[in-house]
Structure formats: C-alpha cells, structure tokens
Design a protein around this motif. Structure first.
Motif, mmCIF file in Angstrom:
data_model
loop_
_atom_site.group_PDB
_atom_site.id
_atom_site.type_symbol
_atom_site.label_atom_id
_atom_site.label_comp_id
_atom_site.label_asym_id
_atom_site.label_seq_id
_atom_site.Cartn_x
_atom_site.Cartn_y
_atom_site.Cartn_z
ATOM 1 N N SER A 196 7.845 4.419 4.503
ATOM 2 C CA SER A 196 9.015 4.764 3.726
ATOM 3 C C SER A 196 8.970 6.177 2.826
ATOM 4 O O SER A 196 7.207 5.667 1.941
ATOM 5 C CB SER A 196 9.896 3.938 3.407
ATOM 6 O OG SER A 196 9.352 2.971 2.515
ATOM 7 N N ASP A 197 10.103 6.950 2.333
ATOM 8 C CA ASP A 197 8.893 7.425 0.874
ATOM 9 C C ASP A 197 9.181 6.571 -0.452
ATOM 10 O O ASP A 197 10.069 5.572 -0.652
ATOM 11 C CB ASP A 197 10.056 8.755 0.738
ATOM 12 C CG ASP A 197 9.934 9.898 -0.070
ATOM 13 O OD1 ASP A 197 9.404 9.257 -1.650
ATOM 14 O OD2 ASP A 197 9.739 10.932 -0.862
ATOM 15 N N ASN A 229 0.872 -0.934 0.091
ATOM 16 C CA ASN A 229 0.098 -0.077 0.180
ATOM 17 C C ASN A 229 0.832 1.130 0.541
ATOM 18 O O ASN A 229 1.816 0.970 0.812
ATOM 19 C CB ASN A 229 -1.111 0.247 0.781
ATOM 20 C CG ASN A 229 -2.513 -1.008 1.310
ATOM 21 O OD1 ASN A 229 -3.140 -0.521 0.640
ATOM 22 N ND2 ASN A 229 -1.804 -2.664 2.242
ATOM 23 N N ARG A 230 0.000 2.033 -0.870
ATOM 24 C CA ARG A 230 1.314 3.663 -0.345
ATOM 25 C C ARG A 230 -0.060 4.742 -0.492
ATOM 26 O O ARG A 230 -1.156 4.640 -1.245
ATOM 27 C CB ARG A 230 2.261 3.788 -2.177
ATOM 28 C CG ARG A 230 1.155 3.373 -3.283
ATOM 29 C CD ARG A 230 2.505 3.555 -3.937
ATOM 30 N NE ARG A 230 1.953 3.998 -5.529
ATOM 31 C CZ ARG A 230 2.773 4.818 -6.459
ATOM 32 N NH1 ARG A 230 3.876 5.594 -6.360
ATOM 33 N NH2 ARG A 230 2.178 5.097 -7.745
ATOM 34 N N LEU A 249 3.264 2.281 2.828
ATOM 35 C CA LEU A 249 2.368 1.930 4.503
ATOM 36 C C LEU A 249 3.405 0.257 4.490
ATOM 37 O O LEU A 249 3.183 -0.454 3.888
ATOM 38 C CB LEU A 249 0.994 1.937 5.016
ATOM 39 C CG LEU A 249 0.434 2.705 4.537
ATOM 40 C CD1 LEU A 249 -0.497 2.845 4.354
ATOM 41 C CD2 LEU A 249 0.992 4.329 4.877
ATOM 42 N N PRO A 250 4.425 0.039 5.803
ATOM 43 C CA PRO A 250 4.313 -1.162 6.297
ATOM 44 C C PRO A 250 3.534 -1.885 6.814
ATOM 45 O O PRO A 250 2.322 -1.572 6.874
ATOM 46 C CB PRO A 250 5.004 -0.945 7.688
ATOM 47 C CG PRO A 250 4.633 0.621 7.988
ATOM 48 C CD PRO A 250 4.600 1.455 6.662
ATOM 49 N N LEU A 270 0.404 17.447 6.813
ATOM 50 C CA LEU A 270 0.026 17.387 8.092
ATOM 51 C C LEU A 270 -0.017 15.611 8.287
ATOM 52 O O LEU A 270 0.978 15.489 9.781
ATOM 53 C CB LEU A 270 -1.341 17.565 9.235
ATOM 54 C CG LEU A 270 -2.093 19.111 9.305
ATOM 55 C CD1 LEU A 270 -3.637 18.868 9.836
ATOM 56 C CD2 LEU A 270 -1.239 19.414 10.358
ATOM 57 N N LEU A 271 -0.286 14.949 8.195
ATOM 58 C CA LEU A 271 0.447 13.501 8.131
ATOM 59 C C LEU A 271 1.268 12.915 7.491
ATOM 60 O O LEU A 271 1.826 12.247 8.157
ATOM 61 C CB LEU A 271 -0.889 13.170 7.337
ATOM 62 C CG LEU A 271 -2.406 13.106 7.796
ATOM 63 C CD1 LEU A 271 -2.876 12.272 6.915
ATOM 64 C CD2 LEU A 271 -2.625 12.123 9.243
ATOM 65 N N ARG A 272 1.797 13.664 6.042
ATOM 66 C CA ARG A 272 3.283 12.880 5.573
ATOM 67 C C ARG A 272 4.405 12.661 6.745
ATOM 68 O O ARG A 272 5.092 11.755 6.677
ATOM 69 C CB ARG A 272 3.488 13.710 4.082
ATOM 70 C CG ARG A 272 4.634 13.160 3.888
ATOM 71 C CD ARG A 272 5.180 14.128 2.870
ATOM 72 N NE ARG A 272 6.412 13.396 1.601
ATOM 73 C CZ ARG A 272 6.625 12.519 1.551
ATOM 74 N NH1 ARG A 272 5.159 11.377 0.948
ATOM 75 N NH2 ARG A 272 7.669 12.119 1.389
ATOM 76 N N PRO A 273 4.534 13.984 7.569
ATOM 77 C CA PRO A 273 6.223 13.810 8.531
ATOM 78 C C PRO A 273 5.127 12.443 9.478
ATOM 79 O O PRO A 273 6.851 12.020 10.333
ATOM 80 C CB PRO A 273 5.787 14.963 9.258
ATOM 81 C CG PRO A 273 5.426 15.701 7.758
ATOM 82 C CD PRO A 273 4.692 15.224 7.938
#
Length: 135
Positions: free
Chosen positions: A36-37, A14-15, A45-46, A25-28
């Motif tokens: 991971s980028d 998933n990404r 998403l892990p 707000l969410l990315r950091p």
C-alpha cells in the motif's frame, strides 16, 4: 506496534522507497502485489511479505525476521510473480523466493538506557561495531 498489553512483543511495519529507474520498475509491481502507498514515495509492505517482530527477553530483545513467509506458499503465486516482474527482475525473483519462509533470529541489546547512560552491553557494542562499520 505493540502486540500485547504487557508491551513485550512488537510488530515492526516495513516501508520502502525506491528512487530512479529502480523506483519506476518496482513501485507499480509492489502495489500490484498487495503493498500500500505509505505517502512521500514510500510503499508499506504487507506482513506476509516481510514480517519483523521483537520479543522482550531478560537480556534485551529477540528479533525475528521472516521474508516472503505466508506470501509465496503456492506455486500460483510464484508463477504470478514471474509474470508481473519487469524482465530485468525475473532472475532476481528466484533468488528472493529462495529466501521465502526462512525465519532469522538475532539479539538486539540496549546499549544506552532511557536516561542516556551506557548499559552493561555498551562495551560489547564497541568491540563488535568495527566488524560491521569499519574501524
């Protein structure tokens, strides 16, 4: 990615991509939580955060989704999430955590074969699609 040599089990990675204020707000937060980028503004998403697996069956594919499965097993993780999230998202975190480690199953039926021909499941798709997409 196939998880076995017989190609009967698939792990779906998933990404996500958030833009605008939500992205700011969410990315950091997601990166701090182990995501991971994935390039071009996407975050991968892990597996412990969102696991999606499809298993081949005689009738199609069995899809299994597990959100926040192994990722929020401890109270420490839950408290850390509340500390890391920006204040508007703290209330939403409790709702997200209520979904933790719940596996959802649903069928995935092939409606068109590899040659572009409709399968026996196509009529079922036509009957049910309006429920989800309108008529």
């Amino acid at each position: 990615c196939f998880m076995d040599a017989a190609h009967t089990k698939i792990q779906i990675w998933n990404r996500v991509k958030f833009e605008g204020v939500l992205g700011v707000l969410l990315r950091p937060v997601l990166l701090a939580l182990g995501c991971s980028d994935a390039g071009q503004g996407y975050v991968r998403l892990p597996i412990g955060l969102a696991s999606m697996i499809m298993t081949k069956t005689s009738w199609g594919w069995s899809r299994q989704n597990n959100i926040l499965g192994s990722w929020v097993r401890s109270e420490y993780t839950r408290q850390s999430l509340a500390r890391i999230l920006p204040w508007p998202l703290v209330d939403m975190s409790e709702w997200l955590l209520s979904l933790a480690n719940v596996t959802q199953f649903y069928p995935v039926l092939q409606i068109v074969d590899g040659d572009g021909r409709r399968t026996e499941h196509y009529e079922t798709y036509l009957e049910r699609a309006p429920m989800f997409f309108g008529s």
